[in-house]
Design a protein around this motif. Sequence first.
Motif, mmCIF file in Angstrom:
data_model
loop_
_atom_site.group_PDB
_atom_site.id
_atom_site.type_symbol
_atom_site.label_atom_id
_atom_site.label_comp_id
_atom_site.label_asym_id
_atom_site.label_seq_id
_atom_site.Cartn_x
_atom_site.Cartn_y
_atom_site.Cartn_z
ATOM 1 N N ASN A 154 0.805 -1.226 0.000
ATOM 2 C CA ASN A 154 0.000 0.000 0.000
ATOM 3 C C ASN A 154 0.838 1.276 0.000
ATOM 4 O O ASN A 154 0.296 2.371 0.076
ATOM 5 C CB ASN A 154 -0.938 0.007 1.208
ATOM 6 C CG ASN A 154 -0.188 -0.053 2.527
ATOM 7 O OD1 ASN A 154 1.040 0.018 2.562
ATOM 8 N ND2 ASN A 154 -0.930 -0.190 3.616
ATOM 9 N N GLY A 155 2.159 1.155 -0.064
ATOM 10 C CA GLY A 155 3.023 2.326 -0.140
ATOM 11 C C GLY A 155 3.423 2.917 1.195
ATOM 12 O O GLY A 155 4.331 3.757 1.250
ATOM 13 N N THR A 156 2.780 2.495 2.274
ATOM 14 C CA THR A 156 3.123 3.027 3.592
ATOM 15 C C THR A 156 3.591 1.951 4.564
ATOM 16 O O THR A 156 4.431 2.211 5.418
ATOM 17 C CB THR A 156 1.932 3.775 4.218
ATOM 18 O OG1 THR A 156 0.823 2.884 4.333
ATOM 19 C CG2 THR A 156 1.526 4.962 3.351
ATOM 20 N N ASP A 157 3.054 0.745 4.475
ATOM 21 C CA ASP A 157 3.456 -0.364 5.342
ATOM 22 C C ASP A 157 4.437 -1.245 4.585
ATOM 23 O O ASP A 157 4.109 -1.790 3.531
ATOM 24 C CB ASP A 157 2.241 -1.188 5.773
ATOM 25 C CG ASP A 157 1.261 -0.383 6.609
ATOM 26 O OD1 ASP A 157 1.693 0.576 7.255
ATOM 27 O OD2 ASP A 157 0.063 -0.710 6.587
ATOM 28 N N GLY B 202 -2.208 -4.041 3.727
ATOM 29 C CA GLY B 202 -1.328 -3.447 4.721
ATOM 30 C C GLY B 202 -0.800 -4.485 5.686
ATOM 31 O O GLY B 202 -1.039 -5.686 5.540
ATOM 32 N N VAL B 203 -0.071 -4.013 6.676
ATOM 33 C CA VAL B 203 0.490 -4.881 7.705
ATOM 34 C C VAL B 203 -0.367 -4.762 8.963
ATOM 35 O O VAL B 203 -0.640 -3.655 9.438
ATOM 36 C CB VAL B 203 1.944 -4.514 8.029
ATOM 37 C CG1 VAL B 203 2.501 -5.419 9.121
ATOM 38 C CG2 VAL B 203 2.804 -4.630 6.773
ATOM 39 N N TYR B 204 -0.785 -5.893 9.486
ATOM 40 C CA TYR B 204 -1.630 -5.934 10.673
ATOM 41 C C TYR B 204 -0.999 -6.867 11.707
ATOM 42 O O TYR B 204 -0.003 -7.537 11.439
ATOM 43 C CB TYR B 204 -3.029 -6.428 10.307
ATOM 44 C CG TYR B 204 -3.766 -5.526 9.355
ATOM 45 C CD1 TYR B 204 -4.677 -4.585 9.819
ATOM 46 C CD2 TYR B 204 -3.559 -5.603 7.969
ATOM 47 C CE1 TYR B 204 -5.365 -3.751 8.941
ATOM 48 C CE2 TYR B 204 -4.224 -4.782 7.081
ATOM 49 C CZ TYR B 204 -5.136 -3.851 7.578
ATOM 50 O OH TYR B 204 -5.810 -3.023 6.715
ATOM 51 N N SER B 205 -1.612 -6.924 12.877
ATOM 52 C CA SER B 205 -1.208 -7.866 13.912
ATOM 53 C C SER B 205 -2.391 -8.738 14.289
ATOM 54 O O SER B 205 -3.489 -8.220 14.534
ATOM 55 C CB SER B 205 -0.702 -7.136 15.162
ATOM 56 O OG SER B 205 0.511 -6.481 14.906
ATOM 57 N N ILE C 160 -1.567 -8.427 4.628
ATOM 58 C CA ILE C 160 -2.762 -8.624 3.802
ATOM 59 C C ILE C 160 -2.541 -7.953 2.460
ATOM 60 O O ILE C 160 -2.258 -6.755 2.393
ATOM 61 C CB ILE C 160 -4.013 -8.067 4.501
ATOM 62 C CG1 ILE C 160 -4.256 -8.804 5.827
ATOM 63 C CG2 ILE C 160 -5.234 -8.162 3.598
ATOM 64 C CD1 ILE C 160 -5.449 -8.297 6.603
ATOM 65 N N LYS C 161 -2.644 -8.752 1.400
ATOM 66 C CA LYS C 161 -2.435 -8.227 0.045
ATOM 67 C C LYS C 161 -3.763 -7.927 -0.636
ATOM 68 O O LYS C 161 -4.781 -8.505 -0.313
ATOM 69 C CB LYS C 161 -1.644 -9.236 -0.790
ATOM 70 C CG LYS C 161 -0.169 -9.301 -0.406
ATOM 71 C CD LYS C 161 0.595 -10.126 -1.419
ATOM 72 C CE LYS C 161 2.087 -10.076 -1.163
ATOM 73 N NZ LYS C 161 2.860 -10.849 -2.157
#
Length: 572
Positions: A430-433, A552-555, A571-572
């Motif tokens: 997503n360009g940020t994570d 993005g990146v999650y936990s 998550i893609k």
Amino acid sequence: MKINLLLLFAFCLGAIQLSVSQEVTRTTGSEKWEGEFPSVQSLAPIYTPPVSSVRTGAEWEEIQALTITWTSYQSVLKEIVRNAQTECKVIIVCADSNTVKTYLTNNTVPLVNLGFLQVPYNSVWIRDYGQNWGYTNDVDSLILMDWKYNRPTRPLDDAVPNYIATYFNIPVYAMTQSPHLLVHTGGNFMSDGFGTGFSSNLVVQENSSLTLSQIDQIMDDFMGISRYIKMTVLPYDGIHHIDMHMKLLDEETLLVGQYPSNIADGPQIEANLQYVLSNFNSVFGTPYKVIRMPMPPEQNGTWPHQGGDYLTYTNAVFVNKTVLVPTYYQQYDTTALRIWRESLPGYRIVGINCNTTIPASGALHCITHSVGTSNPLLISHQPLPNTFNTTVPYLVSAKMLHRSGIAGARLYWRTDTLQPYSMVTMNTVNGTDWTGSIPAQQAGTRVFYYVEGTSVSGKMQVRPLSAPAGYWKFDVLGTTGAEEYSFNFSMHPVYPNPSRGITCIPLSSGRDLLIRVTLEDMLGKTVEVIYEGDFKAGDRNFFINTTGIPTGVYSVCVHTPDGKTAQRLLIK
């Protein structure tokens, strides 16, 4: 004779005022302005909140300038200049720049990377009356924010942020007029850089005409402080500023002053700390980490409640890759400097003797302030914890923001500080994570790592800011299985990872317990509650469908009565 007596009285009064100007404390007194009032005009403050959202910066972020006021305690100020000028520009508010230059030259301080503001002032305590800084839309435009200084006898101090804004040609948003009037002081505020602020209840006491919600709203509107944590004032700290006993080292680490049992402010500091730990998590959604800093008595052994000065090691200041720490005498200084160096690997930790300033209830943080960089590349990362995992690569994720966008990111790691780092290209959806993986290591290995980002415009930044000399580290503790913890509960690797659709979360427990399984974003906000209820001893799989969840990146987090464990999920 009458005229002569009047002249004598005026002379004596002037002498008294000059004496007071050299001994003014953070709580009382007003230093005398001895220069000519400048013809330079200051930028007019803006008395309404910024239209765009605001993110108040954290002290460990990159700064372009350190600001000081050249008046009392010049022997301390010169050492601040000496050690800060290699990291950023030092802006000196003063009555006469030539006098300052002469003093610095006579004390072997180079006249490099300095700026001078010949403007009126009352006191040296620029942390309390100086500018706060932050950015619109997280990393876009640099702005300054200003409260009404809580010392009405020092009106010249209260105008200094306007001159700082003029020097840098950036707007200053002022909380100095109704309905946005807020009386406050910089020594009683710290920010985690992501919307959480800390203060003592002094801010409540000094704004008795406002409700708690009104105070919170002003802080949110002007500074983006959406969560404002306030603590009981200390009984023996006369100024009630938290910078005298507490400091954020990063988004989740609190450096807290510690006294011997039942000594001085120790009991109230501990009660305040436990209140924070029991009611608030870090921006990552996990409990705050705490580093204890022994507070020293005076050399004669007296503590604050016995009449001694309030000696403190938390009243330090970040200056990019350098941290300036107050010192007093070797018996305690040695331990304090060691704790600072162990807490911030790679940073240059410099001790500056503050025995002259501390009787006035202040040290280095109190007489400095800063201005953030105008071109920030923000990197946020929650350091990896120690792990038992010896089979699955260690996923490192970081949020990176720049107004031009992030062009690329890299992860550097090693297991021996005498060997070079290995580089891993990080990826994003997503360009940020951004994520990258460190290969699994055998038990007994210590891993050192840092991350680096490059913006589309070419700006490069690392985190920690002291890298590559500085780093984060974690230990591979054993071979009992991935993510196994002492409370006999295991979260095995989530799969598939990366995810897009049905995703399995395998859990194991040796006993019955109550659990809550959640999906959280990188700032700790719950995106989805996956399960909440009883978990019987044994193995069980839980599932989440990530279709429709933004990339993005999650936990994936599992909360139990014994604690919380988490795994990163891309998550893609």
